[in-house]
Design a protein around this motif. Sequence first.
Motif, PDB file in Angstrom:
ATOM      1  N   GLN A 105    -101.525  68.555 -51.215  1.00 20.35           N
ATOM      2  CA  GLN A 105    -101.097  68.713 -52.607  1.00 20.35           C
ATOM      3  C   GLN A 105    -101.361  70.130 -53.102  1.00 20.35           C
ATOM      4  N   GLU A 106    -102.310  70.809 -52.467  1.00 19.77           N
ATOM      5  CA  GLU A 106    -102.623  72.184 -52.864  1.00 19.77           C
ATOM      6  C   GLU A 106    -101.602  73.178 -52.319  1.00 19.77           C
ATOM      7  N   VAL A 107    -100.846  72.751 -51.303  1.00 19.63           N
ATOM      8  CA  VAL A 107     -99.948  73.675 -50.616  1.00 19.63           C
ATOM      9  C   VAL A 107     -98.708  73.936 -51.462  1.00 19.63           C
ATOM     10  N   PRO A 108     -98.302  75.216 -51.629  1.00 17.34           N
ATOM     11  CA  PRO A 108     -97.115  75.509 -52.445  1.00 17.34           C
ATOM     12  C   PRO A 108     -95.857  74.888 -51.831  1.00 17.34           C
ATOM     13  N   SER A 109     -94.900  74.556 -52.691  1.00 16.59           N
ATOM     14  CA  SER A 109     -93.713  73.855 -52.197  1.00 16.59           C
ATOM     15  C   SER A 109     -92.911  74.736 -51.244  1.00 16.59           C
ATOM     16  N   PHE A 110     -93.056  76.062 -51.371  1.00 16.41           N
ATOM     17  CA  PHE A 110     -92.391  76.970 -50.441  1.00 16.41           C
ATOM     18  C   PHE A 110     -92.753  76.633 -48.996  1.00 16.41           C
ATOM     19  N   ILE A 111     -94.054  76.417 -48.747  1.00 20.50           N
ATOM     20  CA  ILE A 111     -94.523  76.100 -47.394  1.00 20.50           C
ATOM     21  C   ILE A 111     -93.923  74.783 -46.923  1.00 20.50           C
ATOM     22  N   LEU A 112     -93.896  73.800 -47.838  1.00 21.98           N
ATOM     23  CA  LEU A 112     -93.371  72.488 -47.457  1.00 21.98           C
ATOM     24  C   LEU A 112     -91.905  72.591 -47.059  1.00 21.98           C
ATOM     25  N   VAL A 113     -91.146  73.385 -47.812  1.00 23.42           N
ATOM     26  CA  VAL A 113     -89.731  73.547 -47.487  1.00 23.42           C
ATOM     27  C   VAL A 113     -89.565  74.253 -46.141  1.00 23.42           C
ATOM     28  N   VAL A 114     -90.413  75.256 -45.898  1.00 14.76           N
ATOM     29  CA  VAL A 114     -90.346  75.967 -44.613  1.00 14.76           C
ATOM     30  C   VAL A 114     -90.616  75.001 -43.458  1.00 14.76           C
ATOM     31  N   LEU A 115     -91.628  74.137 -43.637  1.00 14.36           N
ATOM     32  CA  LEU A 115     -91.924  73.162 -42.582  1.00 14.36           C
ATOM     33  C   LEU A 115     -90.747  72.206 -42.399  1.00 14.36           C
ATOM     34  N   ALA A 116     -90.182  71.739 -43.511  1.00 13.55           N
ATOM     35  CA  ALA A 116     -89.057  70.792 -43.430  1.00 13.55           C
ATOM     36  C   ALA A 116     -87.881  71.414 -42.693  1.00 13.55           C
ATOM     37  N   LEU A 117     -87.470  72.590 -43.145  1.00  8.53           N
ATOM     38  CA  LEU A 117     -86.308  73.248 -42.537  1.00  8.53           C
ATOM     39  C   LEU A 117     -86.617  73.679 -41.104  1.00  8.53           C
ATOM     40  N   GLY A 118     -87.857  74.127 -40.874  1.00  6.91           N
ATOM     41  CA  GLY A 118     -88.254  74.565 -39.538  1.00  6.91           C
ATOM     42  C   GLY A 118     -88.237  73.417 -38.537  1.00  6.91           C
ATOM     43  N   PHE A 119     -88.835  72.295 -38.891  1.00  6.40           N
ATOM     44  CA  PHE A 119     -88.884  71.165 -37.953  1.00  6.40           C
ATOM     45  C   PHE A 119     -87.499  70.565 -37.760  1.00  6.40           C
ATOM     46  N   PHE A 120     -86.724  70.483 -38.857  1.00  5.66           N
ATOM     47  CA  PHE A 120     -85.351  69.975 -38.745  1.00  5.66           C
ATOM     48  C   PHE A 120     -84.589  70.798 -37.705  1.00  5.66           C
ATOM     49  N   THR A 121     -84.680  72.129 -37.821  1.00  6.26           N
ATOM     50  CA  THR A 121     -83.942  72.989 -36.898  1.00  6.26           C
ATOM     51  C   THR A 121     -84.550  72.970 -35.496  1.00  6.26           C
ATOM     52  N   SER A 122     -85.861  72.734 -35.412  1.00 10.45           N
ATOM     53  CA  SER A 122     -86.521  72.742 -34.098  1.00 10.45           C
ATOM     54  C   SER A 122     -85.910  71.688 -33.178  1.00 10.45           C
ATOM     55  N   ALA A 123     -85.456  70.587 -33.751  1.00  9.85           N
ATOM     56  CA  ALA A 123     -84.871  69.528 -32.921  1.00  9.85           C
ATOM     57  C   ALA A 123     -83.620  70.051 -32.213  1.00  9.85           C
ATOM     58  N   ARG A 124     -82.808  70.818 -32.938  1.00  8.75           N
ATOM     59  CA  ARG A 124     -81.590  71.357 -32.320  1.00  8.75           C
ATOM     60  C   ARG A 124     -81.924  72.423 -31.293  1.00  8.75           C
ATOM     61  N   ILE A 125     -82.889  73.299 -31.648  1.00  3.59           N
ATOM     62  CA  ILE A 125     -83.258  74.362 -30.710  1.00  3.59           C
ATOM     63  C   ILE A 125     -83.878  73.757 -29.447  1.00  3.59           C
ATOM     64  N   ALA A 126     -84.663  72.702 -29.623  1.00  5.92           N
ATOM     65  CA  ALA A 126     -85.265  72.037 -28.456  1.00  5.92           C
ATOM     66  C   ALA A 126     -84.173  71.566 -27.503  1.00  5.92           C
ATOM     67  N   GLU A 127     -83.106  71.021 -28.044  1.00  5.97           N
ATOM     68  CA  GLU A 127     -81.991  70.566 -27.215  1.00  5.97           C
ATOM     69  C   GLU A 127     -81.411  71.721 -26.415  1.00  5.97           C
ATOM     70  N   GLN A 128     -81.250  72.870 -27.082  1.00  8.16           N
ATOM     71  CA  GLN A 128     -80.644  74.017 -26.405  1.00  8.16           C
ATOM     72  C   GLN A 128     -81.577  74.592 -25.348  1.00  8.16           C
ATOM     73  N   VAL A 129     -82.878  74.626 -25.660  1.00 10.21           N
ATOM     74  CA  VAL A 129     -83.830  75.146 -24.681  1.00 10.21           C
ATOM     75  C   VAL A 129     -83.856  74.233 -23.453  1.00 10.21           C
ATOM     76  N   ARG A 130     -83.868  72.922 -23.692  1.00 11.41           N
ATOM     77  CA  ARG A 130     -83.853  71.976 -22.579  1.00 11.41           C
ATOM     78  C   ARG A 130     -82.607  72.191 -21.724  1.00 11.41           C
ATOM     79  N   ALA A 131     -81.457  72.275 -22.384  1.00 11.31           N
ATOM     80  CA  ALA A 131     -80.214  72.465 -21.634  1.00 11.31           C
ATOM     81  C   ALA A 131     -80.250  73.781 -20.860  1.00 11.31           C
ATOM     82  N   GLY A 132     -80.821  74.814 -21.485  1.00  9.96           N
ATOM     83  CA  GLY A 132     -80.909  76.114 -20.824  1.00  9.96           C
ATOM     84  C   GLY A 132     -81.757  76.041 -19.557  1.00  9.96           C
ATOM     85  N   ILE A 133     -82.905  75.396 -19.660  1.00 11.88           N
ATOM     86  CA  ILE A 133     -83.778  75.293 -18.490  1.00 11.88           C
ATOM     87  C   ILE A 133     -83.105  74.445 -17.410  1.00 11.88           C
TER      88      ILE A 133
END
Lengths: 222, 236, 242
Positions: free
Chosen positions: B95-123
């Motif tokens: 609750q102490e964490v600014p909403s900016f950080i929360l949004v960064v985590l949300a958008l970051g993790f959301f996108t990480s799923a797609r990047i993970a797919e691409q990294v897996r396919a690349g390897i």
Amino acid sequence: MGALDLSFFNRELITNFLWNGFVFSVELTLVAMAGGILLGTLLALMRLSDRSWIALPAAAYVNTMRSIPLVMVILWFFLLIPFLTGRPMGAEWSAVITFTAFEAAYYSEIMRAGIQSVSRDQVHAGNALGLTYAQTMRLVILPQAFRNMLPVLLSQTIILFQDTSLVYAIGAYDLLRGFSTAGRNFNRPVEAYLLAAVVYFVISFSLSSAVKQLQARIAIAR
Amino acid sequence: MQFRWEWEVFLRDTGGGETYLDWMISAWGWTLTVSACSWVVAVLAGSVVGTLRTTPSAWLGRLANAWVELFRNVPLLVQIFIWYHVIPSLYKPLQEVPSFILVVLALGFFTSARIAEQVRAGIQSLPRGQREAGLAMGLTLAQTYRFVLLPMAFRIVIPPLTSESMNIIKNSAVAFAVSISELTMFAMQAQEETSRGIEVYLAVTGLYMATAFAVNRVMAFFEARLRVPGYVGSDH
Amino acid sequence: MIEISNVSKWYGTFQVLKDCSTRVDKGEVVVVCGPSGSGKSTLIKCVNALEPFQKGEVVVDGISVGAPGTDLPKLRSRVGMVFQHFELFPHLSIMENLTLGQIRVLHRGEEESRDKGMKLLERVGLREQAAKFPGQLSGGQQQRVAIARALAMDPLCMLFDEPTSALDPEMINEVLDVMVELAHEGMTMMCVTHEMGFARKVAKRVIFMDRGEIVEDATKDDFFGKPRSERAQQFLSKILHN
């Protein structure tokens, strides 16, 4: 806030708050899919034309749509439609038009890849039979392109279903709005958003699993 | 109906001692900051998760799979609400964490799923013999990943990563929903306050397009710099 | 040097290796041949544990490969391996391909590794290519670099997994020449190959495999003179006629 309290989630809540939103989300998805694929196929054919005065506008449309955030596109249409028609338009109708126009750009990229995946000799074979360009496309190329791209088209539709939640920006009453309204009315926003996530997850996950199976079956059939 | 441009709207005062132009520039800064921070989160998390999906360990693979499915099958807006409304109330310290950080985590993790797919396919697109060759010369599995597999996989992943980086900028628009003062939030509020929606939206749209274009050029630069001589790139 | 005792391996319910036993002594060259799918590549990859096996034992220089406590990276660093498709690392220059293992596994200094690499490149006749990348070399050149890369680790023995089968015909000899020279120097070698000329020239023994079994394990003269099994006879007549 203490432990989760899901007791407010009952039949009444579903009929009063969620059902209408769910129906709208599904309708929006289906209409935008049908319209988007139709329009997208047309755009793809235009982009593949040899005549640049046909190809360029289609390319410009597709690239513009694809480089703007969907939320901004939603806002643009909500602003422009009443401005151009001179009549106010409800958020729901505006959303239907926006999503059809927006998704057409994405579907057109898929259809373009699909058309290009069909060998050029198929076009020659069609022409050799005496078919016109339109006939060759409609009877020979597009059916194959469509079948090759079916899993990708369906995956795009699952993304579209998730994206419909963005009509939140103009206040249209969809599934997510249903949950957030219910959460506010019962003062239970935490539970409401959690349930929303679960419902979206279950729908998207089962649809994408189905698409994966379809893909596997197509791979075997080839 | 007569329409007249009124670009002077940007010189109007917002009532807070700054012009709408000032406000828009700072909103652009927020869009860039949210996007850049989310990109870092997404690339880090996505690389780890995508790599785990290719290791021989079955349960690590399943864990990574669950990650991808979870973040891929819930709409971004709902994920942002979860980070903003749900998680802090279940886990008080947030609750102490600014909403900016929360949004960064949300958008970051959301996108990480797609990047993970691409990294897996690349390897996985690398020949199996590359892994064997690394192990055969006595490298540990971790060293084989670090010196042999990942350097090639990342080169393969750059083109899809480019489009994912452009997507992050577009997706950062969703942060308006939790009142981050980024471009879309600015567009909505300035439109309401000034009633000059067309000028405001045009300017904001232009900034989004310019940013996406700049990202595209930067990634193309890296792609060219990292090109391996004599190696035909995957399929582009 | 290499002892393979009663090794069996399954992929699910399909058995790819059936109770295989053989040995390669110090300084020996052993050629393994057989039709495709006979398990010869799998067998050779069991020697440095690239392929795990379920039953039996492989001992290299006194160390059991399959034992749980075995330091595999250390063991593998002493066993050189050359692959069918070369498997040079495309993002590293030729010299970096040769120094990677020396620096990261053997912890040699940069300078020392480069000197060693240069000597080996000289030996395989590719000194001028040191700064190039694998993609800029021909297949035969790449395979010679791959042999040099394996030698850079000062291996006790070398494994070759069909080193010439991915090469254009005119490049096969440049690779075989390097291998023959190596054999004459007394290197212990286990080679999966169909190059019977090579086998005649340097092999001490020839192993013939079919359907996961070692069907024949004979001295070179016995194998080419009077193979006992019918399957080996058929195989020989097929490849010698080509």
